[in-house]
Design an enzyme around this catalytic site. Structure first.
Site, PDB file in Angstrom:
ATOM      1  N   ASP A 210      23.962  13.653  36.401  1.00  0.00           N
ATOM      2  CA  ASP A 210      24.666  14.334  37.489  1.00  0.00           C
ATOM      3  C   ASP A 210      25.434  15.551  36.992  1.00  0.00           C
ATOM      4  O   ASP A 210      26.305  16.073  37.678  1.00  0.00           O
ATOM      5  CB  ASP A 210      25.613  13.370  38.204  1.00  0.00           C
ATOM      6  CG  ASP A 210      26.651  12.779  37.266  1.00  0.00           C
ATOM      7  OD1 ASP A 210      26.588  13.064  36.046  1.00  0.00           O
ATOM      8  OD2 ASP A 210      27.527  12.036  37.732  1.00  0.00           O
ATOM      9  N   GLU A 212      27.649  15.739  34.685  1.00  0.00           N
ATOM     10  CA  GLU A 212      28.913  15.485  33.999  1.00  0.00           C
ATOM     11  C   GLU A 212      28.685  15.604  32.496  1.00  0.00           C
ATOM     12  O   GLU A 212      27.579  15.411  31.995  1.00  0.00           O
ATOM     13  CB  GLU A 212      29.450  14.097  34.354  1.00  0.00           C
ATOM     14  CG  GLU A 212      30.061  14.017  35.736  1.00  0.00           C
ATOM     15  CD  GLU A 212      30.816  12.713  35.963  1.00  0.00           C
ATOM     16  OE1 GLU A 212      30.936  11.913  35.013  1.00  0.00           O
ATOM     17  OE2 GLU A 212      31.285  12.503  37.090  1.00  0.00           O
ATOM     18  N   ARG A 273      40.972  37.467  35.738  1.00  0.00           N
ATOM     19  CA  ARG A 273      41.048  38.636  36.618  1.00  0.00           C
ATOM     20  C   ARG A 273      41.945  38.394  37.827  1.00  0.00           C
ATOM     21  O   ARG A 273      42.464  39.339  38.408  1.00  0.00           O
ATOM     22  CB  ARG A 273      39.635  39.034  37.077  1.00  0.00           C
ATOM     23  CG  ARG A 273      38.862  39.801  36.024  1.00  0.00           C
ATOM     24  CD  ARG A 273      37.449  40.108  36.465  1.00  0.00           C
ATOM     25  NE  ARG A 273      36.571  38.966  36.282  1.00  0.00           N
ATOM     26  CZ  ARG A 273      35.263  38.994  36.511  1.00  0.00           C
ATOM     27  NH1 ARG A 273      34.703  40.100  36.945  1.00  0.00           N
ATOM     28  NH2 ARG A 273      34.527  37.923  36.317  1.00  0.00           N
ATOM     29  N   HIS A 307      42.304  40.429  30.374  1.00  0.00           N
ATOM     30  CA  HIS A 307      42.185  41.399  31.470  1.00  0.00           C
ATOM     31  C   HIS A 307      43.515  42.114  31.715  1.00  0.00           C
ATOM     32  O   HIS A 307      43.548  43.328  31.950  1.00  0.00           O
ATOM     33  CB  HIS A 307      41.726  40.671  32.744  1.00  0.00           C
ATOM     34  CG  HIS A 307      41.436  41.592  33.875  1.00  0.00           C
ATOM     35  ND1 HIS A 307      40.396  42.495  33.850  1.00  0.00           N
ATOM     36  CD2 HIS A 307      42.047  41.752  35.085  1.00  0.00           C
ATOM     37  CE1 HIS A 307      40.381  43.180  34.986  1.00  0.00           C
ATOM     38  NE2 HIS A 307      41.366  42.753  35.746  1.00  0.00           N
ATOM     39  N   ASP A 348      38.615  52.679  36.632  1.00  0.00           N
ATOM     40  CA  ASP A 348      39.534  52.419  37.756  1.00  0.00           C
ATOM     41  C   ASP A 348      40.967  52.618  37.279  1.00  0.00           C
ATOM     42  O   ASP A 348      41.249  52.647  36.081  1.00  0.00           O
ATOM     43  CB  ASP A 348      39.336  51.012  38.339  1.00  0.00           C
ATOM     44  CG  ASP A 348      39.537  49.921  37.311  1.00  0.00           C
ATOM     45  OD1 ASP A 348      40.530  49.958  36.569  1.00  0.00           O
ATOM     46  OD2 ASP A 348      38.697  49.012  37.254  1.00  0.00           O
ATOM     47  N   LYS A 377      39.253  53.383  42.493  1.00  0.00           N
ATOM     48  CA  LYS A 377      38.446  52.238  42.923  1.00  0.00           C
ATOM     49  C   LYS A 377      39.287  51.284  43.741  1.00  0.00           C
ATOM     50  O   LYS A 377      40.437  50.997  43.397  1.00  0.00           O
ATOM     51  CB  LYS A 377      37.864  51.483  41.713  1.00  0.00           C
ATOM     52  CG  LYS A 377      36.933  50.346  42.119  1.00  0.00           C
ATOM     53  CD  LYS A 377      36.479  49.526  40.919  1.00  0.00           C
ATOM     54  CE  LYS A 377      37.496  48.478  40.542  1.00  0.00           C
ATOM     55  NZ  LYS A 377      36.985  47.499  39.574  1.00  0.00           N
ATOM     56  N   ARG A 379      38.692  47.386  45.607  1.00  0.00           N
ATOM     57  CA  ARG A 379      37.788  46.264  45.819  1.00  0.00           C
ATOM     58  C   ARG A 379      38.366  45.359  46.900  1.00  0.00           C
ATOM     59  O   ARG A 379      39.526  44.951  46.830  1.00  0.00           O
ATOM     60  CB  ARG A 379      37.595  45.455  44.533  1.00  0.00           C
ATOM     61  CG  ARG A 379      36.557  44.339  44.670  1.00  0.00           C
ATOM     62  CD  ARG A 379      36.597  43.419  43.450  1.00  0.00           C
ATOM     63  NE  ARG A 379      36.283  44.128  42.228  1.00  0.00           N
ATOM     64  CZ  ARG A 379      35.046  44.284  41.733  1.00  0.00           C
ATOM     65  NH1 ARG A 379      34.020  43.791  42.401  1.00  0.00           N
ATOM     66  NH2 ARG A 379      34.857  44.942  40.618  1.00  0.00           N
ATOM     67  N   GLY A 409      28.608  47.401  38.632  1.00  0.00           N
ATOM     68  CA  GLY A 409      28.834  48.386  39.689  1.00  0.00           C
ATOM     69  C   GLY A 409      29.932  49.368  39.379  1.00  0.00           C
ATOM     70  O   GLY A 409      29.795  50.585  39.628  1.00  0.00           O
ATOM     71  N   THR A 410      31.056  48.883  38.841  1.00  0.00           N
ATOM     72  CA  THR A 410      32.181  49.762  38.523  1.00  0.00           C
ATOM     73  C   THR A 410      31.788  50.796  37.477  1.00  0.00           C
ATOM     74  O   THR A 410      32.080  52.000  37.614  1.00  0.00           O
ATOM     75  CB  THR A 410      33.376  48.927  38.030  1.00  0.00           C
ATOM     76  OG1 THR A 410      33.798  48.051  39.072  1.00  0.00           O
ATOM     77  CG2 THR A 410      34.534  49.813  37.615  1.00  0.00           C
TER      78      THR A 410
END
Length: 505
Positions: A210, A212, A273, A307, A348, A377, A379, A409-410
């Site tokens: 399963d 685990e 993030r 981050h 950004d 930028k 989001r 994308g950034t």
């Protein structure tokens, strides 16, 4: 269903788990069970029904009732890890490995008794050490007269992490240091261990049907200084959440086993993030991850290029060590850029401070001015917007710097903007190369000459092959090794952050 608790004592002594409604995990056992089910006619398939498939994997035995024994019909090589060197036509009673023969005979007896497939799990022990987890399937086969008298078998073996010892470790302090590396971080862990003159400690990782997980050390850790390397990126078959849970459980097991100190080394730390509320009722995932690690008993957390360093340090009540790979990236790029005019661009506004510190470092290495720029930028709900670009990039080689590349994308938006504003060459630089979802498509369509990342995240080999010549991966093993040595021996981490690891490119 799992029935080991209800079975005879001799089965409990031989197996850790017995399922009579099997759901195999291993490729070999799953393939054999699927083949048995698709060829079943009546009570069970016959040997003739399965023999063609057995020439590639699995094995079959025929019962010898008068001798209470079984004879190998086909697949002696496949069953050799359990029985030793045997030939087709030999009997179980003649096998070199007596315990393996007893396991097979007991399991075959049970499969023929119930008339259905049976799946067991157990641990292979060699020289007193746990060496591998075994998943073993036995499914009954019918003879020509329709009676059950043969068995189809298959075995999946998961070797535990038991690397050969490295060269003798240098003395790092009064305590003994032990290092583990989980999952796909093993290759990075081996490189870190070599830098320190250590061998990775062995451990077991097991996945149940399963999904685990079970993970445990295979050596004693009482009163030791233990470091666990595990990057928490998502990959095929292992999400960042899966890896986080596995790390938490392993740290808990180490503390239960008496480790004096446990340091979680997460070169890439997931959920970093979301470090603040940007909408009402938002979660603050960075703080929750901190509470989980603290709750299972971690003494320290080490990561690379968090981050948001301030949010990372504020989230933890245990010691938090934020390393950075900027020295590695800057030294590599200073060599690659040569005499070209250069600009560093943040994709950004949130990363502007990171890019500015990198620009200053690169300016020092190049001994000439380095221009800067940034991209606007926003989001929201997964959509990125914002087209404002500012900076002096015309006629320059541009380094677009961020802490990570995820969907791409950034970075792609910033690359298009830089080319529109006259950049002559565009290099993407990021510590963590996640390359999630449609990153390859987004980046392939952008005007990018080179992508530079580090191996905090295990390199995606298929991607590296397709991007040969454009994707460069720098190693962080020396940085992690020096940090671990200083933490273990009481050295200065601040000095390491200023200079980077010795011998870095």
């Amino acid at each position: 269903m799992t029935t080991l608790a209800e079975t005879q004592p001799f089965l409990k002594r031989l197996f850790e788990r017995l399922d009579l409604a099997p759901q195999p995990i291993g490729a070999e056992t799953k393939h054999a069970l699927d083949h048995w089910r698709t060829t079943r006619r009546g009570v069970a398939p016959t040997f003739a029904d399965v023999v063609a498939d057995l020439r590639h994997s699995g094995f079959a035995f025929r019962a010898v009732p008068e001798a209470r024994d079984y004879e190998i019909v086909i697949g002696a090589k496949a069953v050799a890890p359990l029985l030793g060197d045997v030939a087709e036509g030999a009997r179980l009673s003649e096998a070199p490995d007596r315990r393996g023969a007893v396991r097979l005979r007991r399991l075959f007896d049970e499969a023929l008794r119930i008339g259905e497939p049976a799946l067991v799990q157990f641990t292979l022990v060699e020289n007193g050490r746990d060496r591998a987890g075994v998943e073993l399937l036995a499914a009954p086969l019918a003879l020509a007269d329709g009676a059950l008298g043969a068995v189809l078998g298959a075995m999946s073996i998961q070797r535990f992490e038991t690397p050969a010892p490295a060269r003798a470790a240098p003395p790092l302090g009064d305590e003994t240091i032990i290092m583990f590396a989980l999952g796909s971080s093993r290759a990075l862990g081996e490189r870190v261990a070599r830098e320190l003159g250590l061998a990775l400690a062995p451990h077991e990782e097991r996945r149940f049907e399963d999904d685990e997980r079970k993970v445990r050390p295979l050596i004693g850790v009482r009163d030791k200084d233990v470091y666990v390397i595990s990057s928490l990126d998502g990959e095929a078959g292992d999400s960042g959440a899966d890896k986080l849970i596995r790390l938490l459980f392993f740290i808990g097991a180490l503390r239960d086993a008496g480790a004096a100190r446990v340091t979680a080394v997460a070169p890439y730390l997931s959920y970093a993030r979301k470090d603040r509320r940007t909408k009402p009722l938002d979660p603050v995932a960075t703080r929750y991850v901190a509470q989980l690690l603290e709750g299972v008993g971690a003494h320290r957390i080490v990561t690379i290029d968090a981050h948001n360093v301030a949010a990372f340090e504020n989230a933890f009540r245990i010691e938090s060590v934020a390393l950075d790979a900027q020295a590695l990236l800057a030294r590599y790029l200073a060599h690659r850029l040569g005499a070209e005019p250069v600009a560093v661009v943040s994709p950004d506004l949130g990363g502007e401070k990171r890019a500015e510190l990198f620009r200053q470092r690169l300016e020092t290495l190049l001994a000439r001015p380095v221009a800067k720029g940034f991209m606007d930028k926003h989001r929201s709900m997964g959509e990125i917007s914002g087209e404002i670009f500012a900076g002096d990039v015309a006629g320059r080689a541009v380094v677009i710097l961020d802490d990570l590349i995820s969907s791409g994308g950034t970075m792609a938006r910033a690359a298009h903007a830089c080319r529109t504003h006259g950049a002559t060459r565009i290099v993407l630089a990021a510590t963590h190369g996640l390359f999630a979802r449609d990153a390859e498509t987004a980046l392939r369509m952008a005007p990018i000459d080179e992508i530079v990342v580090t191996d905090t995240v295990a390199p995606r080999e298929a991607l590296a092959q397709r991007w040969r010549g454009r994707l460069v991966t720098l190693g962080v093993a020396a940085l992690l090794a020096e940090a671990i040595a200083r933490l273990h021996g009481g050295g200065s981490i601040d000095e390491l952050l200023e200079t980077g690891p010795k011998g870095a490119p």
